[in-house]
Design an enzyme around this catalytic site. Sequence first.
Site, PDB file in Angstrom:
ATOM      1  N   VAL A  17       0.823  -1.200   0.000  1.00  0.00           N
ATOM      2  CA  VAL A  17       0.000   0.000   0.000  1.00  0.00           C
ATOM      3  C   VAL A  17       0.862   1.256   0.000  1.00  0.00           C
ATOM      4  O   VAL A  17       0.626   2.191  -0.772  1.00  0.00           O
ATOM      5  CB  VAL A  17      -0.971   0.003   1.203  1.00  0.00           C
ATOM      6  CG1 VAL A  17      -1.703   1.338   1.311  1.00  0.00           C
ATOM      7  CG2 VAL A  17      -1.978  -1.136   1.071  1.00  0.00           C
ATOM      8  N   LYS A  43      14.385  -1.969   2.934  1.00  0.00           N
ATOM      9  CA  LYS A  43      13.232  -2.018   2.046  1.00  0.00           C
ATOM     10  C   LYS A  43      12.787  -0.607   1.680  1.00  0.00           C
ATOM     11  O   LYS A  43      12.454  -0.317   0.528  1.00  0.00           O
ATOM     12  CB  LYS A  43      12.076  -2.775   2.709  1.00  0.00           C
ATOM     13  CG  LYS A  43      10.857  -2.897   1.802  1.00  0.00           C
ATOM     14  CD  LYS A  43       9.788  -3.774   2.402  1.00  0.00           C
ATOM     15  CE  LYS A  43       8.628  -3.933   1.423  1.00  0.00           C
ATOM     16  NZ  LYS A  43       7.552  -4.799   1.977  1.00  0.00           N
ATOM     17  N   TYR A  70      11.255   9.605  12.140  1.00  0.00           N
ATOM     18  CA  TYR A  70      10.093  10.324  12.664  1.00  0.00           C
ATOM     19  C   TYR A  70      10.387  11.801  12.930  1.00  0.00           C
ATOM     20  O   TYR A  70       9.474  12.617  12.969  1.00  0.00           O
ATOM     21  CB  TYR A  70       9.575   9.641  13.932  1.00  0.00           C
ATOM     22  CG  TYR A  70       8.753   8.418  13.636  1.00  0.00           C
ATOM     23  CD1 TYR A  70       7.423   8.533  13.241  1.00  0.00           C
ATOM     24  CD2 TYR A  70       9.306   7.143  13.735  1.00  0.00           C
ATOM     25  CE1 TYR A  70       6.662   7.409  12.947  1.00  0.00           C
ATOM     26  CE2 TYR A  70       8.559   6.016  13.444  1.00  0.00           C
ATOM     27  CZ  TYR A  70       7.229   6.155  13.048  1.00  0.00           C
ATOM     28  OH  TYR A  70       6.488   5.045  12.745  1.00  0.00           O
ATOM     29  N   ASN A 127      -5.933  -0.615   9.112  1.00  0.00           N
ATOM     30  CA  ASN A 127      -7.167  -1.204   9.628  1.00  0.00           C
ATOM     31  C   ASN A 127      -6.950  -1.881  10.985  1.00  0.00           C
ATOM     32  O   ASN A 127      -5.832  -2.261  11.316  1.00  0.00           O
ATOM     33  CB  ASN A 127      -7.684  -2.251   8.628  1.00  0.00           C
ATOM     34  CG  ASN A 127      -8.370  -1.608   7.446  1.00  0.00           C
ATOM     35  OD1 ASN A 127      -9.244  -0.763   7.617  1.00  0.00           O
ATOM     36  ND2 ASN A 127      -7.979  -1.999   6.242  1.00  0.00           N
ATOM     37  N   ALA A 157     -16.238   4.805  -3.775  1.00  0.00           N
ATOM     38  CA  ALA A 157     -15.790   4.726  -5.173  1.00  0.00           C
ATOM     39  C   ALA A 157     -16.249   3.420  -5.812  1.00  0.00           C
ATOM     40  O   ALA A 157     -16.710   3.396  -6.966  1.00  0.00           O
ATOM     41  CB  ALA A 157     -14.270   4.855  -5.241  1.00  0.00           C
ATOM     42  N   ARG A 158     -16.133   2.336  -5.058  1.00  0.00           N
ATOM     43  CA  ARG A 158     -16.581   1.034  -5.580  1.00  0.00           C
ATOM     44  C   ARG A 158     -18.080   1.038  -5.825  1.00  0.00           C
ATOM     45  O   ARG A 158     -18.556   0.558  -6.861  1.00  0.00           O
ATOM     46  CB  ARG A 158     -16.196  -0.070  -4.588  1.00  0.00           C
ATOM     47  CG  ARG A 158     -14.710  -0.350  -4.531  1.00  0.00           C
ATOM     48  CD  ARG A 158     -14.325  -1.212  -3.340  1.00  0.00           C
ATOM     49  NE  ARG A 158     -12.914  -1.611  -3.414  1.00  0.00           N
ATOM     50  CZ  ARG A 158     -12.176  -1.970  -2.375  1.00  0.00           C
ATOM     51  NH1 ARG A 158     -12.716  -1.982  -1.157  1.00  0.00           N
ATOM     52  NH2 ARG A 158     -10.916  -2.307  -2.524  1.00  0.00           N
ATOM     53  N   HIS A 182     -15.807   1.329   8.007  1.00  0.00           N
ATOM     54  CA  HIS A 182     -15.129   0.680   6.880  1.00  0.00           C
ATOM     55  C   HIS A 182     -15.078  -0.803   7.215  1.00  0.00           C
ATOM     56  O   HIS A 182     -14.085  -1.331   7.712  1.00  0.00           O
ATOM     57  CB  HIS A 182     -13.725   1.246   6.704  1.00  0.00           C
ATOM     58  CG  HIS A 182     -12.940   0.570   5.608  1.00  0.00           C
ATOM     59  ND1 HIS A 182     -13.427   0.426   4.328  1.00  0.00           N
ATOM     60  CD2 HIS A 182     -11.711  -0.016   5.611  1.00  0.00           C
ATOM     61  CE1 HIS A 182     -12.535  -0.201   3.593  1.00  0.00           C
ATOM     62  NE2 HIS A 182     -11.481  -0.492   4.352  1.00  0.00           N
TER      63      HIS A 182
END
Length: 318
Positions: A17, A43, A70, A127, A157-158, A182
């Site tokens: 994401v 990464k 941070y 989430n 949107a979906r 959600h």
Amino acid sequence: MENISYGKIVLIGAGHVGSAILDSLLRMNLADEIVVINRNEKKALGVVLDASHTTAFAYSANANIRVGTYEDCKDAQIIINTAGPSIQPGNSRDRMVLLQTNVQVMKEIMTQITTYTRSAIIINVSNPMDILTYIAQKEFNYPRNLLIGTGTLLDTARFNKMLADLCGVDAKNVTGFVLGEHGGTSFIPWNAVNIVGIPFHDFQKQFGLKEPVDCEKLLHEVKVSGLDIVELKGYTSSGIALSVCRLVGAIMRNERAVVPASVVLEGEYGLEGIAMSLPCVISRNGVERTLQIPLDKEGEKNLKICYEYLRNVIKSIS
């Protein structure tokens, strides 16, 4: 108030994401500087190097992209949080399975962020969306208008795309919102759905549908579509990346756009003590205001179900 470097975004998390958001921010020319923070710095460096090379192409803005810490939050305009595990193929199709782990991750992240700033707009992607948004705002006393969850923006949107396909129109001509959690208790206020002013109850006649739109079936398809994508693809990335960019664009351009987003309630519909998605006016100040769509009896019932569910989850971890 801290000094803010307008155009600076801090992106927390360099997974599927986070990487998709970074790519989309660059394609849409939404930032001057993007700082990526990730526990695995190697990464993060790989993601940054890969993305930075695209700025050499003519269509891409020459944004400064780098790995950071941070401390880079201290003058950020926007902080995007994607950290924490996500649902994996074969796991439960309930985002609440992530609750205990990601609550702790969110607390660790907010502790770091608030060490350096309380002026940046935080967009939470992780989430369970509404629970984490509530904890981040309430437990750290972060300015309510500056903490936004992507919430049901992607669900909306979906929904707009699915409904538009049924009616044979462009999804951008659909006005309708998925609101609430959600997750499984989200709902659609059908009385507020329209296409260029044509009310939902006239769709069958106006668009020549063979039968009325099956509301329950359509809502179910909206709710499970993301989970279906996880099973098919292994993860979701494209839709949520554009959802984040919709919010970032509204902030950067001071659009005052009305989009559904997760915010902590302060008396809307007489409710408080949770975060859920309502239509929000988004500007450079974050959430300018929340809007309360008039609900019919079915909408009021669904709102209460959603509220009670989220409230009980929050009580269980308090």
